[in-house]
Design a protein around this motif. Structure first.
Motif, PDB file in Angstrom:
ATOM      1  N   VAL A  23       0.759  -1.093   0.178  1.00  0.00           N
ATOM      2  CA  VAL A  23      -0.096   0.094   0.085  1.00  0.00           C
ATOM      3  C   VAL A  23       0.943   1.313   0.047  1.00  0.00           C
ATOM      4  CG1 VAL A  23      -1.681   1.273   1.187  1.00  0.00           C
ATOM      5  CG2 VAL A  23      -1.958  -1.120   1.286  1.00  0.00           C
ATOM      6  N   GLY A  24       0.707   1.958  -1.047  1.00  0.00           N
ATOM      7  CA  GLY A  24       1.420   3.319  -0.900  1.00  0.00           C
ATOM      8  C   GLY A  24       0.942   4.777  -0.599  1.00  0.00           C
ATOM      9  N   ILE A  25       1.312   5.259   0.460  1.00  0.00           N
ATOM     10  CA  ILE A  25       0.513   6.501   0.731  1.00  0.00           C
ATOM     11  C   ILE A  25       1.367   7.584   0.969  1.00  0.00           C
ATOM     12  CG2 ILE A  25      -0.771   7.419   2.658  1.00  0.00           C
ATOM     13  CD1 ILE A  25      -2.262   5.220   1.876  1.00  0.00           C
ATOM     14  N   VAL A  26       1.015   8.847   0.326  1.00  0.00           N
ATOM     15  CA  VAL A  26       1.948  10.344   0.559  1.00  0.00           C
ATOM     16  C   VAL A  26       1.438  10.846   1.987  1.00  0.00           C
ATOM     17  CG1 VAL A  26       2.393  12.541  -0.381  1.00  0.00           C
ATOM     18  CG2 VAL A  26       2.117  10.556  -2.004  1.00  0.00           C
ATOM     19  N   GLN A  27       2.315  10.963   2.913  1.00  0.00           N
ATOM     20  CA  GLN A  27       1.587  11.397   4.292  1.00  0.00           C
ATOM     21  C   GLN A  27       1.288  12.886   4.000  1.00  0.00           C
ATOM     22  OE1 GLN A  27       4.795  11.953   7.266  1.00  0.00           O
ATOM     23  NE2 GLN A  27       2.920  11.640   8.754  1.00  0.00           N
ATOM     24  N   ASN A  28       2.157  13.507   3.379  1.00  0.00           N
ATOM     25  CA  ASN A  28       1.939  15.088   3.213  1.00  0.00           C
ATOM     26  C   ASN A  28       1.907  15.392   1.848  1.00  0.00           C
ATOM     27  OD1 ASN A  28       1.420  17.790   4.512  1.00  0.00           O
ATOM     28  ND2 ASN A  28       3.155  17.982   3.289  1.00  0.00           N
ATOM     29  N   GLU A  29       0.588  15.535   1.156  1.00  0.00           N
ATOM     30  CA  GLU A  29       0.576  15.869  -0.260  1.00  0.00           C
ATOM     31  C   GLU A  29       0.684  17.196  -0.623  1.00  0.00           C
ATOM     32  OE1 GLU A  29       0.219  14.074  -3.428  1.00  0.00           O
ATOM     33  OE2 GLU A  29       0.586  16.199  -3.753  1.00  0.00           O
ATOM     34  N   THR A  30       2.102  17.413  -0.944  1.00  0.00           N
ATOM     35  CA  THR A  30       2.627  18.641  -1.106  1.00  0.00           C
ATOM     36  C   THR A  30       1.860  19.712  -1.863  1.00  0.00           C
ATOM     37  OG1 THR A  30       4.634  17.718  -0.693  1.00  0.00           O
ATOM     38  CG2 THR A  30       5.010  19.952  -1.150  1.00  0.00           C
ATOM     39  N   SER A  31       1.095  19.163  -3.085  1.00  0.00           N
ATOM     40  CA  SER A  31       0.507  19.852  -4.098  1.00  0.00           C
ATOM     41  C   SER A  31      -0.747  20.428  -3.567  1.00  0.00           C
ATOM     42  CB  SER A  31       0.090  19.035  -5.392  1.00  0.00           C
ATOM     43  OG  SER A  31      -1.021  17.967  -5.037  1.00  0.00           O
ATOM     44  N   SER A  32      -1.408  19.749  -2.623  1.00  0.00           N
ATOM     45  CA  SER A  32      -2.835  20.377  -1.917  1.00  0.00           C
ATOM     46  C   SER A  32      -2.601  20.713  -0.876  1.00  0.00           C
ATOM     47  CB  SER A  32      -3.788  19.128  -2.443  1.00  0.00           C
ATOM     48  OG  SER A  32      -3.210  18.034  -1.626  1.00  0.00           O
ATOM     49  N   GLY A  33      -1.630  20.377   0.083  1.00  0.00           N
ATOM     50  CA  GLY A  33      -1.598  20.543   1.565  1.00  0.00           C
ATOM     51  C   GLY A  33      -2.602  19.688   2.426  1.00  0.00           C
ATOM     52  N   VAL A  34      -2.702  18.434   2.089  1.00  0.00           N
ATOM     53  CA  VAL A  34      -3.648  17.450   2.474  1.00  0.00           C
ATOM     54  C   VAL A  34      -2.614  16.390   3.175  1.00  0.00           C
ATOM     55  CG1 VAL A  34      -5.391  15.830   2.157  1.00  0.00           C
ATOM     56  CG2 VAL A  34      -5.421  17.906   0.895  1.00  0.00           C
ATOM     57  N   MET A  35      -2.903  16.209   4.483  1.00  0.00           N
ATOM     58  CA  MET A  35      -2.533  14.994   5.018  1.00  0.00           C
ATOM     59  C   MET A  35      -3.120  13.906   5.260  1.00  0.00           C
ATOM     60  SD  MET A  35       0.561  15.981   7.029  1.00  0.00           S
ATOM     61  CE  MET A  35       0.401  14.853   8.510  1.00  0.00           C
ATOM     62  N   SER A  36      -2.362  12.670   5.113  1.00  0.00           N
ATOM     63  CA  SER A  36      -3.132  11.320   5.458  1.00  0.00           C
ATOM     64  C   SER A  36      -2.727  10.813   6.710  1.00  0.00           C
ATOM     65  CB  SER A  36      -3.080  10.458   4.321  1.00  0.00           C
ATOM     66  OG  SER A  36      -3.566  10.899   3.312  1.00  0.00           O
ATOM     67  N   SER A  37      -3.508  10.148   7.482  1.00  0.00           N
ATOM     68  CA  SER A  37      -3.117   9.561   8.817  1.00  0.00           C
ATOM     69  C   SER A  37      -2.467   8.267   8.733  1.00  0.00           C
ATOM     70  CB  SER A  37      -4.091   9.696   9.895  1.00  0.00           C
ATOM     71  OG  SER A  37      -3.994   8.773  10.774  1.00  0.00           O
ATOM     72  N   ILE A  38      -1.064   8.388   8.789  1.00  0.00           N
ATOM     73  CA  ILE A  38      -0.346   7.072   8.705  1.00  0.00           C
ATOM     74  C   ILE A  38      -0.626   5.877   9.563  1.00  0.00           C
ATOM     75  CG2 ILE A  38       1.864   5.913   8.205  1.00  0.00           C
ATOM     76  CD1 ILE A  38       0.732   7.833   6.009  1.00  0.00           C
ATOM     77  N   SER A  39      -0.888   6.259  10.896  1.00  0.00           N
ATOM     78  CA  SER A  39      -1.298   5.433  12.086  1.00  0.00           C
ATOM     79  C   SER A  39      -2.739   4.939  11.655  1.00  0.00           C
ATOM     80  CB  SER A  39      -1.232   6.090  13.143  1.00  0.00           C
ATOM     81  OG  SER A  39      -2.135   7.104  13.275  1.00  0.00           O
ATOM     82  N   ALA A  40      -3.592   5.850  11.213  1.00  0.00           N
ATOM     83  CA  ALA A  40      -4.984   5.309  10.755  1.00  0.00           C
ATOM     84  C   ALA A  40      -5.003   4.228   9.703  1.00  0.00           C
ATOM     85  CB  ALA A  40      -5.761   6.395  10.588  1.00  0.00           C
ATOM     86  N   VAL A  41      -4.021   4.538   8.820  1.00  0.00           N
ATOM     87  CA  VAL A  41      -4.032   3.510   7.701  1.00  0.00           C
ATOM     88  C   VAL A  41      -3.283   2.218   8.117  1.00  0.00           C
ATOM     89  CG1 VAL A  41      -2.624   3.097   5.631  1.00  0.00           C
ATOM     90  CG2 VAL A  41      -3.615   5.193   5.634  1.00  0.00           C
ATOM     91  N   ARG A  42      -2.244   2.408   9.022  1.00  0.00           N
ATOM     92  CA  ARG A  42      -1.802   1.029   9.857  1.00  0.00           C
ATOM     93  C   ARG A  42      -2.715   0.220  10.374  1.00  0.00           C
ATOM     94  NH1 ARG A  42       0.286  -3.044   9.322  1.00  0.00           N
ATOM     95  NH2 ARG A  42       2.254  -2.074   8.311  1.00  0.00           N
ATOM     96  N   GLN A  43      -3.580   0.941  11.294  1.00  0.00           N
ATOM     97  CA  GLN A  43      -4.577   0.404  11.770  1.00  0.00           C
ATOM     98  C   GLN A  43      -5.674  -0.516  10.725  1.00  0.00           C
ATOM     99  OE1 GLN A  43      -6.223   3.423  14.720  1.00  0.00           O
ATOM    100  NE2 GLN A  43      -4.300   3.748  15.540  1.00  0.00           N
ATOM    101  N   ALA A  44      -5.915   0.146   9.794  1.00  0.00           N
ATOM    102  CA  ALA A  44      -6.854  -0.548   8.926  1.00  0.00           C
ATOM    103  C   ALA A  44      -6.474  -1.530   8.367  1.00  0.00           C
ATOM    104  CB  ALA A  44      -7.158   0.650   7.947  1.00  0.00           C
ATOM    105  N   MET A  45      -4.823  -1.478   7.831  1.00  0.00           N
ATOM    106  CA  MET A  45      -4.363  -2.751   7.422  1.00  0.00           C
ATOM    107  C   MET A  45      -4.094  -3.751   8.604  1.00  0.00           C
ATOM    108  SD  MET A  45      -1.024  -0.827   5.500  1.00  0.00           S
ATOM    109  CE  MET A  45      -0.263  -2.367   4.766  1.00  0.00           C
TER     110      MET A  45
END
Ligand SMILES: *Cc1c(COP(=O)(O)O)cnc(C)c1O
Length: 397
Positions: A138-160
């Motif tokens: 699973v490939g995730i960009v933690q901080n998407e620099t083009s939009s200023g949107v963060m994804s929660s890596i800990s939440a993705v890990r919990q989902a996995m």
């Protein structure tokens, strides 16, 4: 263009303003990268990265841009035709997806509107229905620099974990490492990808991978062709502080200094500083009556803010005017946000007065460009910065 006096403000979300201490460290003579002095430097900077990635496992440092480290993460862990689940949260995610496809991976893309992060519920659903474990990563960009949107890596890990799925977790932390919390080991990330020219305060030219034991094991059987990016010869040489090919010696002097600076300030203080500057910037945007790209407050980036230009106004025209009048470079809109968005980088070696200057330049530029807005953005930001210093836990130490 004629001479622009005074300090050039690099308010891009990378490359960032390189502090004097680092510039001076880099300016030393280059040494023999096979000699004894280099070996000590190599061991020191490799070890120093572990505190920043929050890992006890291995880190490699390529003489490359961040994109090279993307390729390192994929080629070392995967085989041709492997299925990979990736979220297209913005332009950098789209580019990483493109890299994966060019390398011969079978990418399942979860599209988004570029205004939201990776949804952990979708991660869980996709992995749960993958009974045969065809998805290898699973490939995730933690901080998407083009939009200023963060994804929660800990939440993705919990989902996995809830899906009880063995896929590797690959994370792009290029514009978040050293700005926003990253816990490689605790969050069970398998490869964290980083670069030198954002939160690490260096010029461009270093790409990094933090590597879990599981990713290291995967690299033993991964069949994607790789040579320059191969972890094995790199790790073998790194054991004594050396590299299999010529390293970016002077940037490594700079990295040693950057690590010292982050240690002196303390990572929790570094993260709080970025939180304050992110929040102050968003308050300015709100007061101007403009709109940020990110829609969910819990996904707001603390290293970069992307702001929509009102319809009929060119973001690039505005940026050009700000550069010419105020000697400040702002980030452009990328991909489908081109000319519709400008971005303020508020990361790396940065303080309250630099933010005041940055927001001052934006507010003056909006006026000069005839962009409809309200005054008072700078004042709102400064009020917040001052008030937040009065709160005990935000006092600088
Ligand atoms: C800057 C950036 C990249 C690309 O890094 P390069 O050094 O330009 O190759 C990739 N991902 C993110 C999130 C970035 O901010």
């Amino acid at each position: 263009m004629s001479y622009l006096p005074g300090r050039h403000f690099v308010q891009l979300p990378g490359p960032t303003n390189v502090p004097e201490r680092i510039l001076r460290a880099i300016s030393r003579p280059t040494i023999d990268h096979r000699g004894p002095e280099f070996g000590r430097l190599g061991l020191e900077v490799l070890d120093g990265m572990k505190d920043i990635f929050k890992t006890k496992s291995k880190v490699v440092i390529y003489p490359s841009s961040g994109s090279g480290a993307w390729e390192g993460a994929l080629t070392n862990t995967l085989s041709p035709g492997d299925k990979v689940l990736m979220f297209e949260v913005g332009q950098f995610a789209a580019l990483w997806i493109d890299v994966a496809r060019k390398l011969g991976l079978d990418v399942e893309v979860v599209p988004t509107d570029w205004r939201h992060g990776a949804d952990p519920k979708i991660v869980e659903a996709k992995l749960t229905e993958d009974h045969q474990h065809k998805i290898k990563a699973v490939g995730i960009v933690q901080n998407e620099t083009s939009s200023g949107v963060m994804s929660s890596i800990s939440a993705v890990r919990q989902a996995m974990d809830r899906a009880n799925h063995p896929a590797l977790l690959l994370v792009d932390a290029i514009s978040s490492l050293g700005c926003i919390e990253m816990k490689h080991d605790e969050w069970g990330v398998d490869v964290t990808v980083a670069g030198s020219q954002k939160g690490l305060m260096l010029p461009p030219g270093l790409g990094l991978n933090a590597i879990s034991e599981k990713a290291l094991a995967a690299s033993k059987t991964a069949k994607l062709p790789r040579s320059y990016w191969d972890w094995q010869p790199m790790l073998a040489q790194n054991a004594t502080g050396y590299f299999p090919y010529t390293p970016a010696t002077n940037l490594l002097y700079g990295l040693k200094e950057a690590q010292a600076m982050l240690r002196e300030e303390g990572l929790p203080n570094v993260f709080r500083r970025h939180q304050r500057h992110g929040e102050a910037t968003r308050r300015a945007v709100k007061a101007w009556g403009l709109e940020v790209v990110a829609l969910n407050p819990h996904e707001f980036s603390n290293s970069v803010t992307a702001i929509f230009m009102p319809a009929g106004h060119s973001a690039d025209g505005f940026r050009k005017l700000v550069l010419e009048h105020f000697n400040m470079a702002l980030g452009s809109g990328l991909g489908k946000l081109a000319d519709r968005v400008f971005r303020i980088g508020h990361l790396a070696d940065f303080n309250d007065l630099m933010l005041a200057g940055t927001l001052g330049g934006v507010e003056m530029g909006l006026d000069l460009a005839g962009v409809p807005h309200k005054k008072g953005g700078v004042a709102a930001a400064l009020d917040y910065l001052t008030e937040s210093l009065k709160v005990a836990e935000l006092k600088p130490v």
